[in-house]
Design a protein around this motif. Structure first.
Motif, PDB file in Angstrom:
ATOM      1  N   ALA A  44      10.946  64.579  55.952  1.00  0.00           N
ATOM      2  CA  ALA A  44       9.836  64.312  56.873  1.00  0.00           C
ATOM      3  C   ALA A  44      10.326  63.461  58.030  1.00  0.00           C
ATOM      4  O   ALA A  44      11.295  62.694  57.904  1.00  0.00           O
ATOM      5  CB  ALA A  44       8.689  63.609  56.149  1.00  0.00           C
ATOM      6  N   ASP A  45       9.657  63.621  59.161  1.00  0.00           N
ATOM      7  CA  ASP A  45       9.918  62.733  60.289  1.00  0.00           C
ATOM      8  C   ASP A  45       9.506  61.319  59.893  1.00  0.00           C
ATOM      9  O   ASP A  45       8.472  61.117  59.249  1.00  0.00           O
ATOM     10  CB  ASP A  45       9.114  63.205  61.507  1.00  0.00           C
ATOM     11  N   TYR A  61       5.876  68.065  57.568  1.00  0.00           N
ATOM     12  CA  TYR A  61       4.600  67.974  58.267  1.00  0.00           C
ATOM     13  C   TYR A  61       4.658  68.420  59.726  1.00  0.00           C
ATOM     14  O   TYR A  61       3.633  68.405  60.412  1.00  0.00           O
ATOM     15  CB  TYR A  61       4.076  66.539  58.202  1.00  0.00           C
ATOM     16  N   LEU A  95      11.443  69.736  58.537  1.00  0.00           N
ATOM     17  CA  LEU A  95      10.571  68.632  58.163  1.00  0.00           C
ATOM     18  C   LEU A  95       9.186  69.154  57.763  1.00  0.00           C
ATOM     19  O   LEU A  95       8.614  70.017  58.432  1.00  0.00           O
ATOM     20  CB  LEU A  95      10.450  67.645  59.311  1.00  0.00           C
ATOM     21  N   ARG A 128       1.344  59.325  57.695  1.00  0.00           N
ATOM     22  CA  ARG A 128       0.677  59.914  56.534  1.00  0.00           C
ATOM     23  C   ARG A 128       0.383  58.838  55.495  1.00  0.00           C
ATOM     24  O   ARG A 128      -0.667  58.846  54.849  1.00  0.00           O
ATOM     25  CB  ARG A 128       1.548  61.040  55.947  1.00  0.00           C
ATOM     26  N   TRP A 162      15.903  61.236  59.398  1.00  0.00           N
ATOM     27  CA  TRP A 162      14.721  61.724  58.710  1.00  0.00           C
ATOM     28  C   TRP A 162      14.531  60.966  57.409  1.00  0.00           C
ATOM     29  O   TRP A 162      15.434  60.263  56.953  1.00  0.00           O
ATOM     30  CB  TRP A 162      14.815  63.226  58.444  1.00  0.00           C
ATOM     31  N   SER A 163      13.368  61.070  56.822  1.00  0.00           N
ATOM     32  CA  SER A 163      13.071  60.339  55.595  1.00  0.00           C
ATOM     33  C   SER A 163      12.654  61.313  54.496  1.00  0.00           C
ATOM     34  O   SER A 163      12.496  62.503  54.735  1.00  0.00           O
ATOM     35  CB  SER A 163      11.955  59.313  55.830  1.00  0.00           C
ATOM     36  N   ARG A 164      12.487  60.779  53.285  1.00  0.00           N
ATOM     37  CA  ARG A 164      12.066  61.582  52.142  1.00  0.00           C
ATOM     38  C   ARG A 164      10.603  61.262  51.826  1.00  0.00           C
ATOM     39  O   ARG A 164      10.273  60.128  51.492  1.00  0.00           O
ATOM     40  CB  ARG A 164      12.956  61.285  50.935  1.00  0.00           C
ATOM     41  N   GLU A 165       9.767  62.269  51.980  1.00  0.00           N
ATOM     42  CA  GLU A 165       8.338  62.105  51.740  1.00  0.00           C
ATOM     43  C   GLU A 165       8.001  62.350  50.285  1.00  0.00           C
ATOM     44  O   GLU A 165       8.381  63.386  49.713  1.00  0.00           O
ATOM     45  CB  GLU A 165       7.558  63.086  52.624  1.00  0.00           C
ATOM     46  N   HIS A 166       7.331  61.384  49.660  1.00  0.00           N
ATOM     47  CA  HIS A 166       6.752  61.596  48.332  1.00  0.00           C
ATOM     48  C   HIS A 166       5.375  62.204  48.542  1.00  0.00           C
ATOM     49  O   HIS A 166       4.442  61.517  48.971  1.00  0.00           O
ATOM     50  CB  HIS A 166       6.628  60.281  47.563  1.00  0.00           C
ATOM     51  N   ASN A 216       5.887  60.424  58.592  1.00  0.00           N
ATOM     52  CA  ASN A 216       5.794  60.006  57.197  1.00  0.00           C
ATOM     53  C   ASN A 216       5.037  58.695  57.085  1.00  0.00           C
ATOM     54  O   ASN A 216       4.177  58.514  56.212  1.00  0.00           O
ATOM     55  CB  ASN A 216       7.210  59.866  56.619  1.00  0.00           C
ATOM     56  N   SER A 217       5.340  57.782  57.997  1.00  0.00           N
ATOM     57  CA  SER A 217       4.647  56.493  57.994  1.00  0.00           C
ATOM     58  C   SER A 217       3.168  56.661  58.308  1.00  0.00           C
ATOM     59  O   SER A 217       2.313  55.997  57.718  1.00  0.00           O
ATOM     60  CB  SER A 217       5.303  55.557  59.014  1.00  0.00           C
TER      61      SER A 217
END
Length: 682
Positions: free
Chosen positions: A133-134, A82, A80, A141, A99-103, A138-139
């Motif tokens: 990203a976690d 960050y 991940l 950020r 997990w998620s996808r960070e733009h 992510n949220s």
């Protein structure tokens, strides 16, 4: 389960899709260009890439990220961005449990996204700026601008290494290991998307917009991203990721392949810094070349820099020779490092390590040239005799006590032989510097004919044998002890603020406890009605006192402990490691808590101090200067169990920036403490 990746990322194994290195001639159209013409050429090279759906039953962005960001130590996991955590790749979003996808270039900053696989979604699905990203990180950020900030971001009690800010500032600082990665992804986006057709026209700004809710296709902060690019160079993980994306999308991030393009496009200001912040060599190294690097050299104006040796206990002509100051010049347009030489001298003495600090200053020329990071390099010169002869005859001060019994009994100085041979102490002296005295007291103790066996300790004490056996009954009489070094008869009368010195028969200083000429009252090393013992990984003395080598009891720790001294003291028995101490070895620490090395170190403008508690405890976390004066208390009071971190921004109690130099952070828990040495650079 999360796993923190702490080892160096190695080359990932490439899968069957046939990922490639840079094709011959790929960047030929950009050769010899700079400024707008270079940007136009790069845009032409990397545009028109193959896009993949964000989410689909066939190959989508999830699938590609499982390859680009695969954990090299666990191919079923992804790393991940960050946090550096390693998580199960198959989980994907999984109802917020995966997990998620960070733009990295936030979608809300000018990137159009329909969610239906439209060609207009090309920027939103460009994997060059997508990273795992976690979900909660992510949220957090969100769409914050990239810039320096000071609030460590903690996720469910876990340190992420990233930093956040207040909503008014609305900025985010990724963990140090990926700040360059983030910068180069942002430079890619600002080059790839120039407003062709329905594509966005993305631009980087050096001023943070006052409206944090703006949807304009802009992002900040350009100067910070330029600095991060220099501070965190391209690594193998990033290169491998670029190759994999090229295998899918058919385009590359040119700033990973050619980092120098960034300066040619954004005309970054010239930055000069040391190649590394810490170097260690043995005395037999010979000539050492210390490199100084330049970033963004001006194409027409040369850059110059001055190098100086900061004052330390190390004396030129002993273990080293160097001409100072040094003046280095970087030719216009050249990225080549410059260097200066240090002659390391091999002697036959075991005199402990020499620690030197070299500092950059007076930079001039270039494109508004300034100092980058690091501006100081620490050089440690080690005794090769320790490695060659197995530490023969290392004699150190290993324990100091100011006792609680009437008359200050027992006052103790313990001497230990950490070598592998019996060593004669005949003619060795132990002297006391009273308070702020710069010369030893008139009365000092000189050893008569005596041989200290290897691995053994001898105790010097103000107590008589009868006091020891009849009053201090909780302590076993040491195997080797010299009694009656009392008032008027010997030097073992330290009152908690005095310095002790150990010399050999040739009057050479072997070791200190405390700072000569400094009254220890209220300082880091004060031992009033208390004690201090040498950490087990320290086996050589030093001619410059280092409190980080000691576990120091709290002032008055022994008050009212008559009858219980065996719970605190082990006179005559000192435990130490059986191999030479390594610069990278983990120090022996008291049970119940652990103070870790700060990161980054050396640091500027701030550093994170990490510590762990086995149980809820009342702690005090304090910064001291190199003389032991308190600078600031960072934390005091009840603290829950677990891992913690706190940031120090280099300010003292008054909010004034401290000077460049060595500092110590001390974690105190009850009667025990642990200390770590730090270096602050400007």
């Amino acid at each position: 389960m999360r796993f923190l990746i702490i080892n160096v990322i190695t080359v990932l194994l490439l899968t069957s899709i046939g990922f490639s290195q840079i094709p011959d001639g790929y960047y030929t159209p950009a050769e010899g260009l700079n400024g707008p013409s270079l940007k136009a050429a790069l845009n032409s090279i990397i545009s028109g890439h193959t896009s993949f759906p964000y989410t689909d039953f066939q190959t989508d962005c999830w699938d590609i990220l499982k390859e680009t960001d695969k954990d090299p130590n666990n191919p079923d996991n992804v790393i991940l961005l960050y946090t550096g955590w390693s998580v199960n790749a198959a989980q994907e979003y999984n109802n917020e449990n995966g997990w998620s996808r960070e733009h990295v270039w936030a979608k809300s900053r000018g990137i159009y996204y329909t969610g239906f696989g439209s060609e207009d979604d090309i920027a939103a699905t460009d994997v060059h700026h997508l990273r795992p990203a976690d979900i909660t990180v992510n949220s957090a950020r969100n769409n914050r601008w990239f810039d320096y900030c000071s609030i460590p971001y903690i996720d469910e009690g876990d340190s992420t290494g990233s930093f956040t800010s207040t909503d008014q500032e609305w900025v985010w600082q990724p963990r140090a290991e990926v700040i360059g990665d983030v910068a180069r992804m942002m430079f890619y986006m600002a080059t790839r998307y120039e407003g062709t057709g329905t594509e966005p026209d993305l631009e980087l700004l050096d001023e943070i917009p006052t409206d944090r809710y703006t949807n304009d296709p802009v992002f900040a902060k350009l100067s910070t991203l330029l600095a991060w690019h220099v501070m965190d160079p391209v690594d193998q993980f990033e290169q491998n990721r670029n190759n994999i994306i090229y295998g899918y999308q058919g385009n590359r991030n040119p700033f990973i392949d050619h980092p120098e393009y960034i300066h040619l496009l954004w005309n970054g200001e010239t930055v000069v810094s040391f190649d590394e912040s810490s170097i260690s060599v043995y005395e037999d190294h010979g000539t050492l070349e210390v490199n100084v690097n330049i970033g963004y050299p001006d194409t027409t104006t040369a850059t110059s820099i001055e190098v100086n040796l900061l004052p330390t206990n190390a004396i030129p002509g002993g273990d080293f020779e160097v001409v100072m100051p040094q003046y280095l010049n970087f030719p216009a347009g050249s990225y080549s490092s410059q260097s200066f030489s240090i002659n390391i001298i091999d002697d036959t003495e075991i005199d402990g390590p020499d620690t030197l600090f070299f500092e950059l200053s007076n930079v001039s020329g270039g494109n508004n040239a300034s100092l980058g990071y690091p501006t100081t390099v620490q050089l440690v010169i080690l005794d090769n005799e320790i490695e060659d002869d197995g530490r023969t005859g290392n004699i150190i001060i290993s324990e100091i006590v100011d006792g609680p019994y009437s008359g200050g009994y027992p006052k103790i100085v313990e001497i230990t032989n950490t070598g592998n041979e019996d060593t004669p102490l005949t003619g060795y002296t132990v002297s006391r510097f009273s308070g702020s005295g710069s010369t030893p007291d008139d009365i000092h103790f000189t050893f008569p004919e005596f041989i200290l066996p290897f691995g053994k300790s001898i105790v010097l004490t103000n107590a008589s044998e009868s006091v020891w056996t009849n009053t201090i009954t909780e302590l076993t009489t040491p195997e080797h002890v010299i009694f009656d070094l009392d008032y008027g008869f010997g030097p073992i009368i330290g009152n908690g603020d005095d310095t002790y010195e150990l010399k050999d028969e040739n009057d050479t200083v072997l070791d200190y406890y405390g700072n000569v000429g400094v009254d220890g009252t209220g300082l880091l090393w004060e031992y009033l009605d208390s004690y201090a013992y040498r950490n087990a990984d320290v086996i050589t003395g030093t001619d410059g006192f280092n409190p980080a080598e000691w576990t120091i009891g709290a002032v008055d720790a022994l008050d009212n402990q008559q009858g219980n001294l065996h719970n605190y003291l082990t006179p005559g028995i000192h435990t130490y490691v059986s191999q030479p101490s390594s610069l990278n070895a983990a120090p022996a620490v008291p049970s119940g808590f652990l103070l870790q090395q700060n990161y980054p170190n050396p640091f500027n403008p701030s550093t994170t101090i990490r510590y762990a508690l086995d149980d809820r405890a009342n702690i005090k976390l304090t910064i001291f200067d190199f003389r032991g004066n308190e600078v600031i208390t960072l934390k005091s009071g009840k603290t829950p169990m677990g891992n913690h971190n706190i940031q120090w921004d280099g300010l003292n109690h008054s909010g004034t920036q401290v000077a460049t130099g060595v500092y110590f952070v001390q974690l105190k828990l009850g009667n025990l403490s642990q200390t770590v040495k730090m270096s602050y650079l400007k």
